[in-house]
Design a protein around this motif. Structure first.
Motif, PDB file in Angstrom:
ATOM      1  N   LEU A   1       1.010  -1.126   0.086  1.00  0.00           N
ATOM      2  CA  LEU A   1       0.069   0.101   0.042  1.00  0.00           C
ATOM      3  C   LEU A   1       0.813   1.386  -0.077  1.00  0.00           C
ATOM      4  O   LEU A   1       1.743   1.286   1.077  1.00  0.00           O
ATOM      5  CB  LEU A   1      -0.924  -0.006   1.290  1.00  0.00           C
ATOM      6  CG  LEU A   1      -1.883   1.319   1.490  1.00  0.00           C
ATOM      7  CD1 LEU A   1      -2.882   1.404   0.269  1.00  0.00           C
ATOM      8  CD2 LEU A   1      -2.677   1.290   2.575  1.00  0.00           C
ATOM      9  N   THR A   2       0.900   2.111  -0.965  1.00  0.00           N
ATOM     10  CA  THR A   2       1.476   3.363  -1.010  1.00  0.00           C
ATOM     11  C   THR A   2       0.915   4.334  -0.077  1.00  0.00           C
ATOM     12  O   THR A   2      -0.352   4.195  -0.007  1.00  0.00           O
ATOM     13  CB  THR A   2       1.704   3.903  -2.625  1.00  0.00           C
ATOM     14  OG1 THR A   2       0.298   3.923  -2.988  1.00  0.00           O
ATOM     15  CG2 THR A   2       2.356   2.784  -3.318  1.00  0.00           C
TER      16      THR A   2
ATOM     17  N   HIS B   1      -1.838   6.028  -2.136  1.00  0.00           N
ATOM     18  CA  HIS B   1      -3.161   5.330  -1.587  1.00  0.00           C
ATOM     19  C   HIS B   1      -3.550   4.443  -2.832  1.00  0.00           C
ATOM     20  O   HIS B   1      -4.785   4.308  -3.036  1.00  0.00           O
ATOM     21  CB  HIS B   1      -3.942   6.215  -1.494  1.00  0.00           C
ATOM     22  CG  HIS B   1      -3.726   7.578  -0.336  1.00  0.00           C
ATOM     23  ND1 HIS B   1      -3.366   7.073   0.711  1.00  0.00           N
ATOM     24  CD2 HIS B   1      -3.676   8.756  -0.536  1.00  0.00           C
ATOM     25  CE1 HIS B   1      -2.916   8.233   1.427  1.00  0.00           C
ATOM     26  NE2 HIS B   1      -3.174   9.311   0.674  1.00  0.00           N
TER      27      HIS B   1
ATOM     28  N   VAL C   1      -2.730   0.161  -4.321  1.00  0.00           N
ATOM     29  CA  VAL C   1      -2.508  -1.193  -4.083  1.00  0.00           C
ATOM     30  C   VAL C   1      -1.649  -1.843  -4.998  1.00  0.00           C
ATOM     31  O   VAL C   1      -2.228  -1.912  -6.269  1.00  0.00           O
ATOM     32  CB  VAL C   1      -3.601  -2.080  -3.789  1.00  0.00           C
ATOM     33  CG1 VAL C   1      -3.383  -3.443  -3.237  1.00  0.00           C
ATOM     34  CG2 VAL C   1      -4.407  -1.481  -2.359  1.00  0.00           C
TER      35      VAL C   1
ATOM     36  N   SER D   1       5.642   3.083   2.035  1.00  0.00           N
ATOM     37  CA  SER D   1       4.799   2.220   1.741  1.00  0.00           C
ATOM     38  C   SER D   1       4.708   1.238   2.904  1.00  0.00           C
ATOM     39  O   SER D   1       5.559   1.205   3.846  1.00  0.00           O
ATOM     40  CB  SER D   1       5.229   1.261   0.607  1.00  0.00           C
ATOM     41  OG  SER D   1       6.435   0.997   0.569  1.00  0.00           O
TER      42      SER D   1
ATOM     43  N   GLN E   1      -6.108   1.556  -7.789  1.00  0.00           N
ATOM     44  CA  GLN E   1      -6.974   2.308  -6.847  1.00  0.00           C
ATOM     45  C   GLN E   1      -8.473   2.139  -7.113  1.00  0.00           C
ATOM     46  O   GLN E   1      -9.292   2.701  -6.583  1.00  0.00           O
ATOM     47  CB  GLN E   1      -6.706   3.584  -7.229  1.00  0.00           C
ATOM     48  CG  GLN E   1      -5.244   4.515  -6.912  1.00  0.00           C
ATOM     49  CD  GLN E   1      -5.000   5.653  -7.262  1.00  0.00           C
ATOM     50  OE1 GLN E   1      -5.346   6.140  -8.323  1.00  0.00           O
ATOM     51  NE2 GLN E   1      -4.541   6.607  -6.449  1.00  0.00           N
TER      52      GLN E   1
ATOM     53  N   VAL F   1      -8.492  -0.649   0.733  1.00  0.00           N
ATOM     54  CA  VAL F   1      -7.379   0.514   0.883  1.00  0.00           C
ATOM     55  C   VAL F   1      -7.634   0.866   2.481  1.00  0.00           C
ATOM     56  O   VAL F   1      -6.901   1.034   3.276  1.00  0.00           O
ATOM     57  CB  VAL F   1      -7.431   1.551   0.358  1.00  0.00           C
ATOM     58  CG1 VAL F   1      -6.512   2.598   0.717  1.00  0.00           C
ATOM     59  CG2 VAL F   1      -6.935   1.214  -1.242  1.00  0.00           C
TER      60      VAL F   1
ATOM     61  N   LEU G   1      -6.350  -2.095   4.913  1.00  0.00           N
ATOM     62  CA  LEU G   1      -5.021  -1.999   4.749  1.00  0.00           C
ATOM     63  C   LEU G   1      -4.627  -0.972   5.648  1.00  0.00           C
ATOM     64  O   LEU G   1      -3.796  -1.033   6.572  1.00  0.00           O
ATOM     65  CB  LEU G   1      -4.421  -1.755   3.299  1.00  0.00           C
ATOM     66  CG  LEU G   1      -4.556  -3.048   2.434  1.00  0.00           C
ATOM     67  CD1 LEU G   1      -4.091  -2.541   1.090  1.00  0.00           C
ATOM     68  CD2 LEU G   1      -3.930  -4.333   3.046  1.00  0.00           C
ATOM     69  N   THR G   2      -5.184   0.062   5.549  1.00  0.00           N
ATOM     70  CA  THR G   2      -4.871   1.436   6.436  1.00  0.00           C
ATOM     71  C   THR G   2      -5.238   1.112   7.850  1.00  0.00           C
ATOM     72  O   THR G   2      -4.325   1.493   8.785  1.00  0.00           O
ATOM     73  CB  THR G   2      -5.744   2.661   5.978  1.00  0.00           C
ATOM     74  OG1 THR G   2      -5.389   3.047   4.657  1.00  0.00           O
ATOM     75  CG2 THR G   2      -5.390   3.899   6.878  1.00  0.00           C
TER      76      THR G   2
ATOM     77  N   ARG H   1      -2.438  -0.916   9.034  1.00  0.00           N
ATOM     78  CA  ARG H   1      -1.141  -0.207   9.280  1.00  0.00           C
ATOM     79  C   ARG H   1      -1.326   0.552  10.660  1.00  0.00           C
ATOM     80  O   ARG H   1      -0.131   0.747  11.402  1.00  0.00           O
ATOM     81  CB  ARG H   1      -0.995   0.726   8.365  1.00  0.00           C
ATOM     82  CG  ARG H   1       0.300   1.682   8.282  1.00  0.00           C
ATOM     83  CD  ARG H   1       0.619   2.629   7.039  1.00  0.00           C
ATOM     84  NE  ARG H   1      -0.681   3.664   6.848  1.00  0.00           N
ATOM     85  CZ  ARG H   1      -0.830   4.135   5.863  1.00  0.00           C
ATOM     86  NH1 ARG H   1      -0.205   4.026   4.871  1.00  0.00           N
ATOM     87  NH2 ARG H   1      -1.790   4.979   5.733  1.00  0.00           N
TER      88      ARG H   1
END
Length: 308
Positions: A64-65, A89, A91, A113, A147, A153, A156-157, A160
């Motif tokens: 994930l950027t 943002h 993948v 990332s 995206q 996303v 994944l966020t 994180r």
């Protein structure tokens, strides 16, 4: 200036631990010590411009950027190639067992990332439990700077956030999010064969006796790092179906329920006045006093000191 790093020939796909020896940078945060089952998450806000060949992995890998991203990238994996600007943002997805090449250049900030690895066992389990799918019939395509799945996303966020805050929700939170992530990936990204969109057995609630057994187990193990598998085993359900039924029954995901029970016990211990806040935090299963204070204020509305 970048330099190309070629990996040594590997006889088998790399494990999450093996992988760390084959990439030209380290990670500031890693879930390796958190005990998250089926999932490895690693994050570093400072990755320099690089050019390296990534060996095949045994896990499904996602990248994930973040806010900071390279202005020029060149990636190649399994006959899929991306050349152009990196996107925030977004993948990147790499299937297991496939070698890939990663090259990026920055004109200013270093790239930001987060890397995720999902074990084949976790993917197979969710495929069977949630969709009644033969795992062998699920294939994940290579994706670069995708995206198209905001739900992925978001999950994944959230993972994180769990990582960089020290796993405040515990194993329950991370493992529940991992299950949700696999469901999203199967639904939205995989090239699956068979079964429809619906999740098997989507309705229902936990029986009263099962809910009572879960409550008793939680109260008896509040000071421990409770895993999703622990609670699912008490209810005699798969992890995926337990988490779904528990939320439908109580209105809370399992990890939030456990946090609320920890706060309730902390309130009783504070009222008793026999232990310090540091001791109470450990007694109810928080890692330290600051974690107790954070969750206590969110649930109760005041800090433990004010409550006392």
């Amino acid at each position: 200036m970048t330099r190309t790093i070629q990996p040594p020939k590997s006889l088998r796909p790399l494990t999450p631990d093996d992988r760390l020896r084959h990439i030209p940078y380290g990670f500031r945060h890693s879930s390796a010590t958190h005990g998250w089952n089926g999932l490895r998450v690693e994050y570093n806000t400072r990755q320099p411009a690089s050019d390296f060949v990534h060996p095949p992995l045994e896990c499904l890998m996602l990248v994930l950027t973040g806010e900071i991203f390279p202005e020029r990238t060149d990636h190649c994996c399994d006959n899929e190639r991306y050349t152009g600007d990196g996107l925030p943002h977004a993948v990147n997805l790499l299937p297991p067992g496939i070698e890939s090449r990663w090259r990026w250049r920055n004109t200013g900030d270093l790239t930001d990332s987060t890397h995720y690895q999902l074990s084949p066992a976790l993917i197979s389990k969710v495929a069977e439990e949630a969709f009644d799918l033969d795992p062998a019939r699920i294939q994940f395509p290579v994706r670069y700077y995708d995206q198209s799945s905001p739900e992925v996303v978001k999950t994944l966020t959230a993972l994180r956030h769990e990582l960089v805050t020290g796993g405040q929700g515990g194993r329950l939170c991370a493992e529940s999010l991992a299950n949700v992530l696999v469901v999203q990936l199967i639904r939205q990204i995989s090239n699956r064969q068979g079964s429809g969109e619906g999740i098997r057995g989507a309705g229902g609630r936990l029986p009263r006796h099962a809910l009572r057994a879960i409550e008793e187990y939680v109260h008896a193990h509040l000071d421990q790092n409770i895993a999703l598998a622990d609670l699912a085993g008490v209810a005699h359900l798969s992890e995926f179906h337990f988490a779904r039924l528990f939320k439908q029954t109580t209105g809370l995901p399992p990890y939030q329920f456990v946090i609320h029970q920890r706060v309730e016990r902390a309130k009783r211990l504070i009222t008793a006045g026999q232990l310090s806040l540091v001791q109470i935090a450990i007694e109810v299963g928080f890692s330290d006093q600051s974690q107790l204070t954070r969750h206590f204020k969110r649930v109760v509305g005041v800090t433990p000191k004010r409550f006392a």
